[in-house]
Design an enzyme around this catalytic site. Structure first.
Site, PDB file in Angstrom:
ATOM      1  N   ASP A   1      93.377 -16.094 -35.295  1.00  0.00           N
ATOM      2  CA  ASP A   1      94.063 -15.529 -36.469  1.00  0.00           C
ATOM      3  C   ASP A   1      94.427 -16.584 -37.507  1.00  0.00           C
ATOM      4  O   ASP A   1      94.362 -16.337 -38.699  1.00  0.00           O
ATOM      5  CB  ASP A   1      95.340 -14.814 -36.020  1.00  0.00           C
ATOM      6  CG  ASP A   1      95.011 -13.589 -35.194  1.00  0.00           C
ATOM      7  OD1 ASP A   1      94.332 -12.700 -35.724  1.00  0.00           O
ATOM      8  OD2 ASP A   1      95.401 -13.537 -34.014  1.00  0.00           O
TER       9      ASP A   1
ATOM     10  N   HIS B   1     108.511 -16.550 -33.379  1.00  0.00           N
ATOM     11  CA  HIS B   1     107.957 -15.516 -32.518  1.00  0.00           C
ATOM     12  C   HIS B   1     107.663 -16.016 -31.121  1.00  0.00           C
ATOM     13  O   HIS B   1     107.501 -17.212 -30.873  1.00  0.00           O
ATOM     14  CB  HIS B   1     106.715 -14.861 -33.132  1.00  0.00           C
ATOM     15  CG  HIS B   1     105.556 -15.786 -33.257  1.00  0.00           C
ATOM     16  ND1 HIS B   1     104.676 -16.021 -32.240  1.00  0.00           N
ATOM     17  CD2 HIS B   1     105.130 -16.543 -34.279  1.00  0.00           C
ATOM     18  CE1 HIS B   1     103.765 -16.877 -32.631  1.00  0.00           C
ATOM     19  NE2 HIS B   1     104.018 -17.221 -33.861  1.00  0.00           N
TER      20      HIS B   1
ATOM     21  N   TYR C   1      98.090 -13.342 -19.546  1.00  0.00           N
ATOM     22  CA  TYR C   1      96.954 -14.286 -19.579  1.00  0.00           C
ATOM     23  C   TYR C   1      97.418 -15.650 -20.054  1.00  0.00           C
ATOM     24  O   TYR C   1      96.710 -16.642 -19.892  1.00  0.00           O
ATOM     25  CB  TYR C   1      95.832 -13.738 -20.480  1.00  0.00           C
ATOM     26  CG  TYR C   1      95.849 -14.190 -21.919  1.00  0.00           C
ATOM     27  CD1 TYR C   1      96.714 -13.628 -22.848  1.00  0.00           C
ATOM     28  CD2 TYR C   1      94.986 -15.197 -22.364  1.00  0.00           C
ATOM     29  CE1 TYR C   1      96.727 -14.049 -24.160  1.00  0.00           C
ATOM     30  CE2 TYR C   1      94.997 -15.614 -23.689  1.00  0.00           C
ATOM     31  CZ  TYR C   1      95.867 -15.041 -24.577  1.00  0.00           C
ATOM     32  OH  TYR C   1      95.887 -15.474 -25.883  1.00  0.00           O
ATOM     33  N   ARG C   2      98.617 -15.729 -20.590  1.00  0.00           N
ATOM     34  CA  ARG C   2      99.115 -16.968 -21.192  1.00  0.00           C
ATOM     35  C   ARG C   2     100.600 -16.744 -21.463  1.00  0.00           C
ATOM     36  O   ARG C   2     101.009 -15.608 -21.722  1.00  0.00           O
ATOM     37  CB  ARG C   2      98.378 -17.117 -22.516  1.00  0.00           C
ATOM     38  CG  ARG C   2      98.492 -18.403 -23.249  1.00  0.00           C
ATOM     39  CD  ARG C   2      97.580 -18.291 -24.456  1.00  0.00           C
ATOM     40  NE  ARG C   2      97.573 -19.471 -25.261  1.00  0.00           N
ATOM     41  CZ  ARG C   2      96.944 -19.553 -26.438  1.00  0.00           C
ATOM     42  NH1 ARG C   2      96.277 -18.530 -26.901  1.00  0.00           N
ATOM     43  NH2 ARG C   2      96.967 -20.666 -27.133  1.00  0.00           N
TER      44      ARG C   2
ATOM     45  N   TYR D   1     104.216 -20.111 -27.774  1.00  0.00           N
ATOM     46  CA  TYR D   1     104.005 -20.456 -26.364  1.00  0.00           C
ATOM     47  C   TYR D   1     104.692 -21.783 -26.007  1.00  0.00           C
ATOM     48  O   TYR D   1     104.471 -22.324 -24.935  1.00  0.00           O
ATOM     49  CB  TYR D   1     102.512 -20.563 -26.058  1.00  0.00           C
ATOM     50  CG  TYR D   1     101.764 -19.239 -26.132  1.00  0.00           C
ATOM     51  CD1 TYR D   1     102.088 -18.193 -25.266  1.00  0.00           C
ATOM     52  CD2 TYR D   1     100.749 -19.040 -27.048  1.00  0.00           C
ATOM     53  CE1 TYR D   1     101.405 -16.979 -25.331  1.00  0.00           C
ATOM     54  CE2 TYR D   1     100.062 -17.828 -27.117  1.00  0.00           C
ATOM     55  CZ  TYR D   1     100.401 -16.809 -26.253  1.00  0.00           C
ATOM     56  OH  TYR D   1      99.723 -15.613 -26.310  1.00  0.00           O
TER      57      TYR D   1
END
Ligand code: ADP
Length: 607
Positions: A211, A454, A535-536, A151
């Site tokens: 996670d 990622h 959502y993000r 992110y």
């Protein structure tokens, strides 16, 4: 620069050795092994040399003025707590992540860089920094741990911002209350640390880790991350904040606003979320309206749990599986956040490079996935469900009977329990996470590609067959078009699902980076057209996502901007975070609204 793969891999930092960002000693072997695997897949150094005069300056600030401002900040906080970002940019690794730039860069690593990092030791220090930033109109970018990988990591949206790295020195668990089942934490408390502290306390309490355990408990909650126990919605389970506003005021939310006896913290600060009057906590999540310096979090009383996996043979039973899961969840037979993943993830979590399964270009064909899965514990299947049941052993057994009978409506379903699978199977790591024990296993994904990085595509959709199908079809089509393997994980709640798609790319390849961005941009647009929103998202995609929330002429965005301008008249706090820009940046092309430039900064800005 070529990497030297024969070079020994430097050992990971350890939490007990006073490294707030380290890993508990009992996970060190696992972490070192995971790091060694990542090193094996490195084909470039991961170090970017710098160009031009350094540090990169914030927009509109001249070097002389910047230097004078930094000298003053050093005097205010102590020179050792202000570090200029003028060295080569090292991508590092999960446990040695940088606070200088985005380790999983999408543009040039030199693009989203800070000018310096500052390390406050207290809320008072944060106030000092904020007041200083207002005087010089220098933008700040607060991070708790800075491990928001996928992110944007620790990178600021505006080049040359000062990263306020709260975690390094503000990393105490301030209180654990065994009766109220709650705790009060500072920004630098990772899930690893909170787990260790709860264990040390001896109280029969459980935490809810996501996670990976290296993120900040506070940072994850205010970025609205999820875990997997019945307390998996982290923001919903926080209780009370302490916040420094963009002009340097300190506020406490909820019951924290009511002083306790003799100057003590209010005894219900971590017990009742709302206090009196408007409930403002929400505006400090996914926003740039304040720097959160303390947060209350609810904990779970220790309880038994049973994690299991269920495999479904046919891809096309997807819609029926979703319907059954919703039925189980709205009835609270399953009360946690279970996951439904595609079988390709069983290959990826082995930590092997995709080349060990398939050496072709483009997506891995379905029959190749099938061939490998059929030799693995999961067998030849389409979808894999990871769930967990909680409560007394009897309650767990009763719930399990219901789950089994419902899932048995899908032909060929198989149930597997931890006792049925090998020691190194991923199910054991899921079982630990669901039992509140933070893990490191999920990193194995990154080995799928060389220099694996990622990017998360994370839309929300109703837990209903038609919606689930529509969203997954968009992801399938776009991934095929751009040549990426599709890793979909549905994190399921009774009424909605977070689809988390992990786009794994090689960050040494410009082509892969470009395709990753193009693919996610297309999915964002296509999902929005169909009524589904993220959502993000990554800092560089925040504008695009925010602008999809466009009902009534983007009236919600205008409302955010009104709040922003009222709270932060100088526009110093995290400009552009979540697509919210302060007045002085608006209308100058800072927004990144889709295809186009590959820099975070507009060509012409009047700043
Ligand atoms: P983590 O390490 O837990 O994954 P980060 O510390 O990177 O998370 O936080 C994620 C994002 O949330 C940051 O990039 C920042 O924009 C915001 N953030 C984190 N901590 C704070 C804080 N204490 N106050 C305000 N915003 C924060």
């Amino acid at each position: 620069m070529a990497p030297n793969n024969n070079q020994s891999v430097p050992p990971v930092p350890i939490l007990s050795e006073n490294r707030h960002s380290g890993i508990p000693a009992n996970l060190a072997d696992k972490a070192n092994a995971a790091k060694a695997r990542v090193w094996k897949n490195k084909t470039f150094s991961g170090i970017t040399q710098r160009q031009g005069e350094l540090p990169v300056l914030p927009p509109g600030i001249e070097r002389q003025k910047f230097n004078a401002a930094i000298d003053e900040l050093k005097q205010l906080l102590g020179p050792e707590h202000v570090v200029i970002n003028d060295k080569p940019l090292e991508d590092g690794w999960y446990l040695e992540h940088p606070n200088t730039h985005d380790a999983f860069h999408l543009f040039d690593p030199n693009d989203t860089v800070s000018s310096a990092a500052v390390y406050p030791g207290s809320t008072e220090d944060v106030v000092t920094i904020v007041k200083w930033a207002n005087r010089y109109e220098i933008p700040l970018w607060p991070i708790s741990m800075g491990r928001n990988l996928g992110y944007g990591g620790a990178a600021p949206r505006v080049r040359g911002s000062i990263v306020v790295d709260l975690g390094k020195r503000m990393n105490r668990v301030l209180n654990i209350d065994p009766e109220q089942c709650s705790c009060l934490v500072e920004p630098g408390v990772s899930y690893y640390k909170l787990y260790e502290e709860v264990k040390k306390s001896g109280y029969p309490l459980m935490i809810d880790p996501p996670d990976l355990g290296g993120g900040s408990v506070l940072g994850n909650a205010i970025d609205r991350g999820v875990g997997y126990t019945p307390m998996g919605d982290h923001f919903a389970n926080h209780c009370g904040l302490e916040v420094v506003t963009p002009t340097g005021e300190v506020i406490r939310t909820g019951m924290g606003a009511l002083p306790g006896q003799n100057g003590a913290d209010n005894p219900t600060w971590q017990a009742f979320q709302y206090g009196y009057g408007p409930y403002v906590d929400g505006i400090f999540s996914q926003s740039n309206f304040g720097i959160v310096t303390k947060m209350g979090m609810w904990l779970m009383p220790e309880t038994e749990s049973l994690t299991f996996m269920a495999t479904f043979p046919r891809d096309e039973d997807f819609e029926d599986i979703i319907e059954i899961i919703r039925g189980l969840m709205v009835r609270r037979i399953m009360g946690n956040v279970p996951q439904l993943r595609h079988v390709i993830q069983e290959l990826a979590v082995t930590g092997k490079n995709r080349k060990e399964f398939y050496d072709g270009q483009g997506q891995m064909p379905r029959d190749v996935i099938r061939k490998h899965a059929s030799k693995m514990t999961c067998g030849d299947c389409g979808w894999v469900f990871y769930g967990c049941l909680y409560g007394t052993p009897r309650a767990i057994q009763e719930s399990l009977e219901v789950v089994k009978s419902e899932f048995s409506k899908i032909p060929g379903v198989r149930f597997l329990f931890p006792k049925d699978v090998p020691e190194d199977h991923y199910l054991h790591s899921r079982a630990r996470v669901c039992a509140g024990i933070p893990e490191i296993r999920e990193l194995e994904w990154l080995n799928w590609k060389n220099n694996g990085s990622h990017l998360f595509f994370s839309p929300i959709c109703p837990t209903k067959r038609e919606d689930a199908r529509r969203v997954i079809d968009i992801a399938i089509r776009v991934h095929r078009e751009y040549g990426f393997d599709l890793f979909p994980t549905f994190c399921i709640a009774p009424r909605e699902m977070h689809l988390i798609v992990n786009i794994v790319y090689d960050r040494s390849s410009q082509d892969e980076k470009r395709r990753a961005i193009a693919a996610i941009r297309k999915m964002i647009d296509e999902c929005a057209e169909a009524g589904y929103g993220e959502y993000r998202t990554h800092i560089l995609l925040a504008d695009q996502v925010m602008h999809t929330y466009s009902w009534n002429g983007k009236s919600l965005l205008r409302f955010h901007e009104q709040i922003k301008d009222a709270l932060d008249p100088k526009g110093i706090l995290a400009p552009g975070r979540n697509g919210i820009w302060p007045r002085k940046y608006r209308g100058q092309g800072w927004e990144l609204l889709g295809k186009g430039r590959e820099t975070s900064t507009p060509e012409k800005s009047k700043l």
